[in-house]
Design an enzyme around this catalytic site. Structure first.
Site, PDB file in Angstrom:
ATOM      1  N   GLU A   1     -67.847  13.293 -53.878  1.00 35.40           N
ATOM      2  CA  GLU A   1     -68.435  13.481 -52.550  1.00 35.40           C
ATOM      3  C   GLU A   1     -68.448  12.193 -51.730  1.00 35.40           C
ATOM      4  O   GLU A   1     -68.678  12.227 -50.529  1.00 35.40           O
ATOM      5  CB  GLU A   1     -69.843  14.076 -52.672  1.00 35.40           C
ATOM      6  CG  GLU A   1     -70.826  13.264 -53.483  1.00 35.40           C
ATOM      7  CD  GLU A   1     -71.690  12.356 -52.625  1.00 35.40           C
ATOM      8  OE1 GLU A   1     -71.888  12.658 -51.437  1.00 35.40           O
ATOM      9  OE2 GLU A   1     -72.149  11.338 -53.151  1.00 35.40           O
TER      10      GLU A   1
ATOM     11  N   HIS B   1     -72.082  17.047 -54.926  1.00 32.55           N
ATOM     12  CA  HIS B   1     -72.984  15.909 -55.099  1.00 32.55           C
ATOM     13  C   HIS B   1     -73.345  15.738 -56.575  1.00 32.55           C
ATOM     14  O   HIS B   1     -73.297  14.624 -57.120  1.00 32.55           O
ATOM     15  CB  HIS B   1     -74.243  16.152 -54.267  1.00 32.55           C
ATOM     16  CG  HIS B   1     -74.920  14.922 -53.766  1.00 32.55           C
ATOM     17  ND1 HIS B   1     -75.951  14.322 -54.436  1.00 32.55           N
ATOM     18  CD2 HIS B   1     -74.714  14.173 -52.655  1.00 32.55           C
ATOM     19  CE1 HIS B   1     -76.370  13.262 -53.762  1.00 32.55           C
ATOM     20  NE2 HIS B   1     -75.638  13.148 -52.674  1.00 32.55           N
TER      21      HIS B   1
END
Length: 340
Positions: free
Chosen positions: A13, A310
């Protein structure tokens, strides 16, 4: 010779979590690292004030040697010393997130067994970071279940409105709280849902309209509260807290200029409904946060909805520092995450 890692901050990410996890595990393992392409996948790459402050706070916690930790920098070097704990003030100097600085310091301080009292000034309620209440009501109770003796206090609300004063929170980690594995697999029975509309320098009808939507949308045991706070700028935050017998989840909606109160509430209700329908004990953001303390504890497992990018990036980052398996296995519409 101390092991040195070269880390690409654009992986996965490509945000600030790679840096925070690397700082925490560098302090705990003694492994130094250099990181390039910091926050490469963000609209404004490189260190923002809150990230540079987190690096500085980590350095103070363990007497580290640091190079490149300034705003806009996309490259730093971090060589840790020994975690000493202490009592110090961390001032971001802007409404940058105080809770993200807490994330950097929290697990290393607990695992070291050294007491830490950190007063952190900046933003306490930021749209792109967990709010103070998430740490207090969702994350810290799980750390205490793991053996930590830790508390956090909201001294002053701080919102992103630059016209208002900065917020402040205080983190207290008492000595001796070693982390042990836990399991969060069963969602447990629903106890209650609680909705709170927080207003600062805004008319109360905004909160009333948000809570009206929540009452219409959530047919569970529900209590609603309108909370007006002083200082911290102009802001509106809507919380929907979901209490189960084994865990808590907190959904947060932030008001924006030009965005109707009903829309803020509908979005928050959609997220709350999705969590309730998933019937899991761990929400998306808690799943991301639990990975680090469970890895440091050497084991544990939890059940959640499919992991976010994430979280999977966080797993990869942990693997750079620790030789510890983290498995993610399908479990119906959810996943079972096993550490160790």
């Amino acid at each position: 010779m101390t092991e040195h890692l070269d880390i690409d901050g654009s992986r996965g990410e490509g945000g600030g979590q790679i840096l925070r996890t690397s700082l925490a595990l560098s302090m705990l393992t003694g492994k130094s690292f250099a990181m390039r392409n910091i926050r490469a996948n963000r609209a404004k790459p490189g260190l923002r004030r809150q990230h540079a402050t987190a690096v500085d706070a980590a350095a103070r916690l363990c007497d580290a040697t640091v190079h490149g930790a300034k705003v806009d920098s996309r490259y730093i070097e971090f060589t840790p010393g020994t975690i000493t704990g202490g009592d110090f003030l961390v001032d971001i100097g802007s409404a940058g997130s105080t809770t993200l600085v807490v994330q950097t310091l929290l697990v290393p301080a607990i695992a070291s067994g050294k007491p830490l009292r950190a007063t952190i000034r900046g933003g306490t309620h930021n749209p792109m970071a967990p709010p103070f209440e998430f740490l207090e009501r969702v994350y810290l109770p799980q750390l205490r279940a793991m053996g930590a003796d830790v508390s956090i206090t909201l001294d002053q609300h701080g919102f992103v409105d630059s016209a208002g004063p900065l917020g402040q929170l205080t983190l207290d980690v008492r000595a001796g709280g070693a982390l042990r594995p836990i399991e969060l697999v069963n969602a447990g029975e629903l106890v209650e849902c609680r909705a709170t509309a927080v207003l600062s320098r805004l008319p109360t009808h905004i909160g009333d309209r948000e809570l009206a939507v929540v009452r219409e949308r959530i047919a569970e045991p529900l209590s609603c509260t309108l909370s007006e706070v002083r200082g911290g700028g102009t802001a509106n935050v809507l919380f929907i807290e979901i209490e189960r017998t084994s865990s808590f989840e907190l959904v947060t909606g932030f008001g924006e200029r030009g965005l109707r109160a009903e829309t803020v509430a509908e979005r928050a209700c959609d997220e709350a409904a999705a969590f309730l329908a998933a019937n899991v004990p761990v929400g998306e953001h808690l799943a991301d946060q639990l990975l680090l303390p469970l890895a440091v504890a050497g084991g544990g497992r939890f059940r959640c909805a499919p992991l976010s990018l994430h979280a999977t990036t966080n797993i990869e980052t942990i693997g750079l520092f620790l030789d510890l398996p983290i498995r993610v296995e399908p479990d119906g519409d959810a996943v079972l995450v096993t550490v160790g």
